[in-house]
Design a protein around this motif. Structure first.
Motif, PDB file in Angstrom:
ATOM      1  N   ASN A   1     -11.171   9.118   2.657  1.00  0.00           N
ATOM      2  CA  ASN A   1      -9.966   7.798   4.046  1.00  0.00           C
ATOM      3  C   ASN A   1      -8.994   8.967   4.897  1.00  0.00           C
ATOM      4  O   ASN A   1      -8.386  10.001   3.993  1.00  0.00           O
ATOM      5  CB  ASN A   1      -9.712   7.144   2.599  1.00  0.00           C
ATOM      6  CG  ASN A   1      -8.665   6.031   3.934  1.00  0.00           C
ATOM      7  OD1 ASN A   1      -8.467   6.644   4.853  1.00  0.00           O
ATOM      8  ND2 ASN A   1      -7.624   5.543   2.693  1.00  0.00           N
TER       9      ASN A   1
ATOM     10  N   HIS B   1       0.737  -1.242   0.069  1.00  0.00           N
ATOM     11  CA  HIS B   1       0.270  -0.131  -0.139  1.00  0.00           C
ATOM     12  C   HIS B   1       1.012   0.990  -0.333  1.00  0.00           C
ATOM     13  O   HIS B   1       1.799   1.347   0.283  1.00  0.00           O
ATOM     14  CB  HIS B   1      -0.486  -0.160   1.204  1.00  0.00           C
ATOM     15  CG  HIS B   1      -1.934  -1.015   1.165  1.00  0.00           C
ATOM     16  ND1 HIS B   1      -1.695  -2.190   0.977  1.00  0.00           N
ATOM     17  CD2 HIS B   1      -3.572  -0.532   0.884  1.00  0.00           C
ATOM     18  CE1 HIS B   1      -3.197  -2.959   0.810  1.00  0.00           C
ATOM     19  NE2 HIS B   1      -4.040  -1.854   1.299  1.00  0.00           N
TER      20      HIS B   1
ATOM     21  N   SER C   1      -6.104  11.034   2.468  1.00  0.00           N
ATOM     22  CA  SER C   1      -5.571  10.247   1.897  1.00  0.00           C
ATOM     23  C   SER C   1      -6.051  11.992   0.439  1.00  0.00           C
ATOM     24  O   SER C   1      -7.095  11.666   0.173  1.00  0.00           O
ATOM     25  CB  SER C   1      -5.912   8.861   0.955  1.00  0.00           C
ATOM     26  OG  SER C   1      -5.563   7.909   2.151  1.00  0.00           O
TER      27      SER C   1
ATOM     28  N   ARG D   1      -3.939   7.349  -4.286  1.00  0.00           N
ATOM     29  CA  ARG D   1      -3.638   6.260  -4.212  1.00  0.00           C
ATOM     30  C   ARG D   1      -2.741   5.741  -5.117  1.00  0.00           C
ATOM     31  O   ARG D   1      -2.803   5.712  -6.287  1.00  0.00           O
ATOM     32  CB  ARG D   1      -4.564   5.209  -4.206  1.00  0.00           C
ATOM     33  CG  ARG D   1      -4.591   4.095  -3.610  1.00  0.00           C
ATOM     34  CD  ARG D   1      -5.789   3.109  -3.836  1.00  0.00           C
ATOM     35  NE  ARG D   1      -6.150   2.720  -5.580  1.00  0.00           N
ATOM     36  CZ  ARG D   1      -7.794   2.823  -5.574  1.00  0.00           C
ATOM     37  NH1 ARG D   1      -8.051   2.239  -4.717  1.00  0.00           N
ATOM     38  NH2 ARG D   1      -8.288   2.251  -6.989  1.00  0.00           N
TER      39      ARG D   1
ATOM     40  N   TYR E   1       0.382   5.953  -0.754  1.00  0.00           N
ATOM     41  CA  TYR E   1      -0.614   6.195  -0.001  1.00  0.00           C
ATOM     42  C   TYR E   1      -0.224   7.969  -0.181  1.00  0.00           C
ATOM     43  O   TYR E   1       0.936   7.670   0.972  1.00  0.00           O
ATOM     44  CB  TYR E   1      -1.766   6.482   0.340  1.00  0.00           C
ATOM     45  CG  TYR E   1      -2.658   5.796   0.787  1.00  0.00           C
ATOM     46  CD1 TYR E   1      -4.311   5.454  -0.146  1.00  0.00           C
ATOM     47  CD2 TYR E   1      -2.290   4.322   0.573  1.00  0.00           C
ATOM     48  CE1 TYR E   1      -5.010   5.107  -0.474  1.00  0.00           C
ATOM     49  CE2 TYR E   1      -3.623   3.335   0.657  1.00  0.00           C
ATOM     50  CZ  TYR E   1      -4.913   3.213  -0.258  1.00  0.00           C
ATOM     51  OH  TYR E   1      -5.683   2.709  -0.844  1.00  0.00           O
ATOM     52  N   GLU E   2      -0.250   9.219  -0.736  1.00  0.00           N
ATOM     53  CA  GLU E   2      -0.119  10.524  -0.263  1.00  0.00           C
ATOM     54  C   GLU E   2      -1.039  10.897   0.462  1.00  0.00           C
ATOM     55  O   GLU E   2      -2.525  10.446   0.590  1.00  0.00           O
ATOM     56  CB  GLU E   2      -0.355  11.362  -1.332  1.00  0.00           C
ATOM     57  CG  GLU E   2       0.102  12.937  -1.004  1.00  0.00           C
ATOM     58  CD  GLU E   2      -0.330  13.679  -2.794  1.00  0.00           C
ATOM     59  OE1 GLU E   2      -0.200  14.628  -1.818  1.00  0.00           O
ATOM     60  OE2 GLU E   2      -0.927  13.066  -3.498  1.00  0.00           O
ATOM     61  N   ARG E   3      -0.771  11.628   1.745  1.00  0.00           N
ATOM     62  CA  ARG E   3      -1.467  12.051   2.376  1.00  0.00           C
ATOM     63  C   ARG E   3      -1.382  12.943   3.165  1.00  0.00           C
ATOM     64  O   ARG E   3      -0.523  13.757   2.705  1.00  0.00           O
ATOM     65  CB  ARG E   3      -1.494  10.875   3.964  1.00  0.00           C
ATOM     66  CG  ARG E   3      -2.112   9.897   3.989  1.00  0.00           C
ATOM     67  CD  ARG E   3      -1.684   8.964   5.074  1.00  0.00           C
ATOM     68  NE  ARG E   3      -2.260   7.834   5.467  1.00  0.00           N
ATOM     69  CZ  ARG E   3      -4.241   7.238   4.660  1.00  0.00           C
ATOM     70  NH1 ARG E   3      -4.353   8.093   4.711  1.00  0.00           N
ATOM     71  NH2 ARG E   3      -4.371   5.559   5.068  1.00  0.00           N
TER      72      ARG E   3
END
Length: 326
Positions: free
Chosen positions: A237, A94, A314, A317, A96-98
């Motif tokens: 998310n 996994h 998030s 993705r 992700y950019e957050r």
């Protein structure tokens, strides 16, 4: 029953309690009142649409391998290129950019602690950025799937409890081959466990017996349909993190884990001075405002407003796949 109604039942009802028998799709068809071929056709369509990742096993953390959450603070102009670099590592499942100074978050899984640390070192070297390592310390919400019926209620059969980790033992050769076969998901055929058995080199009954034992022992947390939230409309998310006093983190985690809408809840270490937070939970929703309002309500009702927190939504993705243990 319409295809849309069957789709919903397949996506919502069979994320857990999947029939572990020689002809599981025939059993699903009997429960749904349709033909076995219709179940297989609809599952294949859902897979092609990206709404499900696979049908198969979710292994418990630290029971057959090693894993950690990791984060990097990446200059925005370099984020996409660095995310591609991280994605090239098969141990990353996994990514992700957050929304945070630490803006790239990914999960790294390997067959052993030694291999995990080697992968983390290689990722850090390839990326050229310091790596924040946040291994799981305690899990308060046991992953039993993702409710799609809008109420987010936890199943009554799944009491929230402190989950003591059992040190993983080395897999024997049969188990190693079975884990490799399960990583790809259950084949969408009439006798899927027979297909797995042919890949592993054993009898169908041996495959079923070992999967049932792993489920009973908690090595497999659940076996069933693995949904992809984003493709099902849950695009808001948020990872909500708190700085909770050590003596209160277990009680707070258990309370949060019972809340509808909280899809994961776990304790991870602080890494001072860079990272002060030790209690993490995930909240999914269809729109951002809904999630933001839920977080405000949760923090007020559970008397968490005095604790420092951060909300990391998030944004992008970069990668989502099953964990690779072997």
């Amino acid at each position: 029953m319409t295809d849309e109604a069957i789709d919903f039942r397949l996506l919502n009802d069979f994320q857990r309690d999947f029939p572990l028998c020689p002809a599981p799709f025939a059993e699903l068809a009997a429960r749904l009142g349709v033909a076995e071929g219709a179940v297989l056709r609809l599952l294949e369509a859902l897979r092609r649409q990206g709404k499900i990742a696979r049908v198969g096993a979710v292994f418990a953390p630290k029971r057959i391998g090693a894993s950690t959450l990791a984060a990097m603070a990446v200059p925005p102009e370099k984020l996409s290129a660095l995310a591609e670099t991280v994605n090239r590592f098969p141990e990353v499942n996994h990514n992700y950019e957050r929304e945070h100074h630490y803006n790239l978050w990914f999960v790294v899984t390997a067959g052993s602690e030694g291999r995990l640390q080697a992968a983390l070192g290689a990722i850090e070297q390839a990326a050229g950025c310091p790596l924040l390592r946040l291994p799981l310390l305690q899990e308060y919400h046991i992953d039993l799937g993702f409710s799609l019926d809008g109420n987010g209620k936890k199943p009554l059969t799944a009491p929230v409890r402190r989950q003591a980790f059992v040190a993983p033992r080395p897999l024997d050769e049969f188990e190693r081959r079975l884990v490799i076969a399960l990583q790809e998901g259950l084949p969408l055929f009439i006798r899927p466990f027979s297909v797995l058995a042919s890949r592993v080199g054993c009898d169908e009954s041996e495959v079923l017996e070992r999967i049932r034992r792993w489920c009973a022992d908690g090595i497999i947390k659940r076996f069933g349909v693995i949904v992809r939230h984003h493709e099902l409309g849950y695009r808001a998310n948020a990872m909500l993190v708190h700085d909770i006093p050590d003596e209160a983190v277990a009680e707070t985690g258990e309370i949060l884990a019972r809340e509808p809408g909280v899809t994961l809840c776990y304790q991870r270490p602080r890494v001072l001075p860079e990272w002060r937070y030790n209690l993490f939970c995930m909240i999914h929703g269809q729109v951002r405002a809904e999630v933001e309002a839920r977080i405000v309500e949760l923090r007020a009702r559970l008397h968490l407003e005095d604790y420092a927190h951060a909300i990391l939504f998030s944004l992008t993705r970069f990668k989502q796949s099953g964990a690779r243990y072997a």
